[in-house]
Write a protein that holds these residues in place. Sequence first.
Motif, PDB file in Angstrom:
ATOM      1  N   ALA A  53       4.677  -5.485  -4.046  1.00 37.57           N
ATOM      2  CA  ALA A  53       4.212  -5.823  -2.689  1.00 37.57           C
ATOM      3  C   ALA A  53       3.914  -7.309  -2.542  1.00 37.57           C
ATOM      4  O   ALA A  53       4.081  -7.892  -1.468  1.00 37.57           O
ATOM      5  CB  ALA A  53       2.973  -4.996  -2.350  1.00 37.57           C
ATOM      6  N   ILE A  54       3.495  -7.941  -3.628  1.00 40.36           N
ATOM      7  CA  ILE A  54       3.133  -9.365  -3.606  1.00 40.36           C
ATOM      8  C   ILE A  54       4.328 -10.247  -3.229  1.00 40.36           C
ATOM      9  O   ILE A  54       4.174 -11.369  -2.771  1.00 40.36           O
ATOM     10  CB  ILE A  54       2.522  -9.758  -4.976  1.00 40.36           C
ATOM     11  CG1 ILE A  54       1.749 -11.068  -4.892  1.00 40.36           C
ATOM     12  CG2 ILE A  54       3.565  -9.807  -6.073  1.00 40.36           C
ATOM     13  CD1 ILE A  54       0.890 -11.360  -6.101  1.00 40.36           C
ATOM     14  N   HIS A  55       5.567  -9.703  -3.401  1.00 40.08           N
ATOM     15  CA  HIS A  55       6.781 -10.489  -3.127  1.00 40.08           C
ATOM     16  C   HIS A  55       7.401 -10.187  -1.758  1.00 40.08           C
ATOM     17  O   HIS A  55       8.437 -10.759  -1.418  1.00 40.08           O
ATOM     18  CB  HIS A  55       7.829 -10.226  -4.212  1.00 40.08           C
ATOM     19  CG  HIS A  55       7.332 -10.479  -5.602  1.00 40.08           C
ATOM     20  ND1 HIS A  55       6.856 -11.708  -6.012  1.00 40.08           N
ATOM     21  CD2 HIS A  55       7.209  -9.652  -6.679  1.00 40.08           C
ATOM     22  CE1 HIS A  55       6.464 -11.632  -7.276  1.00 40.08           C
ATOM     23  NE2 HIS A  55       6.666 -10.402  -7.699  1.00 40.08           N
ATOM     24  N   LEU A  56       6.804  -9.279  -0.981  1.00 39.32           N
ATOM     25  CA  LEU A  56       7.409  -8.859   0.282  1.00 39.32           C
ATOM     26  C   LEU A  56       7.248  -9.912   1.381  1.00 39.32           C
ATOM     27  O   LEU A  56       6.320 -10.730   1.343  1.00 39.32           O
ATOM     28  CB  LEU A  56       6.772  -7.548   0.768  1.00 39.32           C
ATOM     29  CG  LEU A  56       6.970  -6.305  -0.106  1.00 39.32           C
ATOM     30  CD1 LEU A  56       6.226  -5.118   0.496  1.00 39.32           C
ATOM     31  CD2 LEU A  56       8.453  -5.965  -0.264  1.00 39.32           C
ATOM     32  N   LEU A  62       3.652  -5.447   6.269  1.00 47.53           N
ATOM     33  CA  LEU A  62       3.018  -4.678   7.345  1.00 47.53           C
ATOM     34  C   LEU A  62       3.553  -3.246   7.380  1.00 47.53           C
ATOM     35  O   LEU A  62       2.797  -2.291   7.604  1.00 47.53           O
ATOM     36  CB  LEU A  62       3.254  -5.371   8.694  1.00 47.53           C
ATOM     37  CG  LEU A  62       2.422  -6.639   8.925  1.00 47.53           C
ATOM     38  CD1 LEU A  62       2.947  -7.411  10.128  1.00 47.53           C
ATOM     39  CD2 LEU A  62       0.949  -6.318   9.103  1.00 47.53           C
ATOM     40  N   GLU A  63       4.849  -3.105   7.129  1.00 46.84           N
ATOM     41  CA  GLU A  63       5.449  -1.768   7.096  1.00 46.84           C
ATOM     42  C   GLU A  63       4.849  -0.942   5.946  1.00 46.84           C
ATOM     43  O   GLU A  63       4.512   0.237   6.118  1.00 46.84           O
ATOM     44  CB  GLU A  63       6.966  -1.895   6.926  1.00 46.84           C
ATOM     45  CG  GLU A  63       7.697  -0.555   6.956  1.00 46.84           C
ATOM     46  CD  GLU A  63       9.205  -0.715   6.776  1.00 46.84           C
ATOM     47  OE1 GLU A  63       9.919   0.266   7.038  1.00 46.84           O
ATOM     48  OE2 GLU A  63       9.659  -1.794   6.366  1.00 46.84           O
ATOM     49  N   LEU A  64       4.694  -1.585   4.788  1.00 44.51           N
ATOM     50  CA  LEU A  64       4.119  -0.888   3.626  1.00 44.51           C
ATOM     51  C   LEU A  64       2.646  -0.539   3.879  1.00 44.51           C
ATOM     52  O   LEU A  64       2.185   0.538   3.477  1.00 44.51           O
ATOM     53  CB  LEU A  64       4.256  -1.756   2.373  1.00 44.51           C
ATOM     54  CG  LEU A  64       3.765  -1.140   1.059  1.00 44.51           C
ATOM     55  CD1 LEU A  64       4.545   0.130   0.708  1.00 44.51           C
ATOM     56  CD2 LEU A  64       3.853  -2.149  -0.089  1.00 44.51           C
ATOM     57  N   HIS A  65       1.919  -1.423   4.539  1.00 42.90           N
ATOM     58  CA  HIS A  65       0.505  -1.190   4.884  1.00 42.90           C
ATOM     59  C   HIS A  65       0.360   0.119   5.670  1.00 42.90           C
ATOM     60  O   HIS A  65      -0.510   0.946   5.382  1.00 42.90           O
ATOM     61  CB  HIS A  65       0.007  -2.391   5.696  1.00 42.90           C
ATOM     62  CG  HIS A  65      -1.389  -2.283   6.211  1.00 42.90           C
ATOM     63  ND1 HIS A  65      -2.468  -1.973   5.406  1.00 42.90           N
ATOM     64  CD2 HIS A  65      -1.899  -2.476   7.474  1.00 42.90           C
ATOM     65  CE1 HIS A  65      -3.575  -1.967   6.143  1.00 42.90           C
ATOM     66  NE2 HIS A  65      -3.245  -2.267   7.394  1.00 42.90           N
ATOM     67  N   SER A  66       1.233   0.314   6.645  1.00 46.14           N
ATOM     68  CA  SER A  66       1.200   1.555   7.439  1.00 46.14           C
ATOM     69  C   SER A  66       1.648   2.758   6.605  1.00 46.14           C
ATOM     70  O   SER A  66       0.979   3.798   6.586  1.00 46.14           O
ATOM     71  CB  SER A  66       2.116   1.439   8.661  1.00 46.14           C
ATOM     72  OG  SER A  66       1.620   0.478   9.550  1.00 46.14           O
ATOM     73  N   ALA A  67       2.776   2.602   5.914  1.00 47.68           N
ATOM     74  CA  ALA A  67       3.336   3.719   5.141  1.00 47.68           C
ATOM     75  C   ALA A  67       2.350   4.188   4.077  1.00 47.68           C
ATOM     76  O   ALA A  67       2.161   5.395   3.868  1.00 47.68           O
ATOM     77  CB  ALA A  67       4.659   3.301   4.490  1.00 47.68           C
TER      78      ALA A  67
END
Length: 347
Positions: A53-56, A62-67
Amino acid sequence: MKTLAIGLMSGTSLDGLDICLAEFEHQNSWTFQILKAETIPYSSSWENQLKNAIHLSAEELLELHSAYGFYLGGHVREFILKHQLENISLIASHGHTVFHQPQRKFTLQIGDGRAIKLETGLPVVYDFRSQDVLMKGNGAPLVPIGDQLLFPEYDACLNLGGFSNISLSLHDKRIAFDIAPVNIVLNKLAKQLNQDFDQNGNLARAGKINEAILNQLNSLDFYQQSHPKSLGIEWCNQHVFPLLENMDTLHALATFTEHIALQISGVINENNIKHILFTGGGTYNTFLTEKIKAKTSAEIIIPSKEIINYKEALIFAFMGVLKLNKQINVLASATGSIQDHSSGLIA
């Protein structure tokens, strides 16, 4: 008045999602009971997503935060159904740390609490660290409020997780700080040998300590700084992994395990701690705990497995209870912020 709360914790070592249901009661003092707790191991897909995630890009993050928020909520919903739970007052979620740079006034724990609420229908307290960072604190460690109010019988509490951190009373104030990286380094090294972690410290036990590298590790600036202070993966990437990268992995494990033991025992001895509670996954590393015991005269108490495994999730549940009751849940003496405060967003 008894309050039922669920705490969620995902540690930097990525061993899974801890879910802890606890009952809290306040009469003259706070008491607690862990009623149900389990760890949901991450699939390789989720482990990779969280690790990288640190490289996104901003959009991907933001997409990962929701998912990840929906992932957390889904597992809590399953946990509630499986155990047929009722009368839960709240869910408190730590989230998963991606960035932690308090000196630049930001820290990010992903896993949107609003998504957890949508999945469960329960009030959710989340994002416990950001307010403290904005208030000139380290945003860590946060567990000292729980150590002070739920575990007052110990001189100090030490957590051996991705990083080691300690909290203790000094001059009638609860202080706390990170001591050294632990599983965030040991697990990465173990994976080079196709192991998820160094079971019982057996790999480190088979290696030899490199005194030159050990001295370089012990000389890093962080260890000379006064508290409050905290560590993040960025610090390990910059200062630790470059020192270990050209070493035989077994020798790197032996050297870093010795380094951890020296740093932890040094803090115990400097603060004249007599009784200390050990929790966190690193407690199962018997080679490490033996080394610490050999370097200090303190009585080290290793509690039940449910306290070892779920103390952090328990304390985040407790912090959620304090937040909903508008009570202080972050201690400035531990984080370095401008004042004690009640932190967390409520969904």
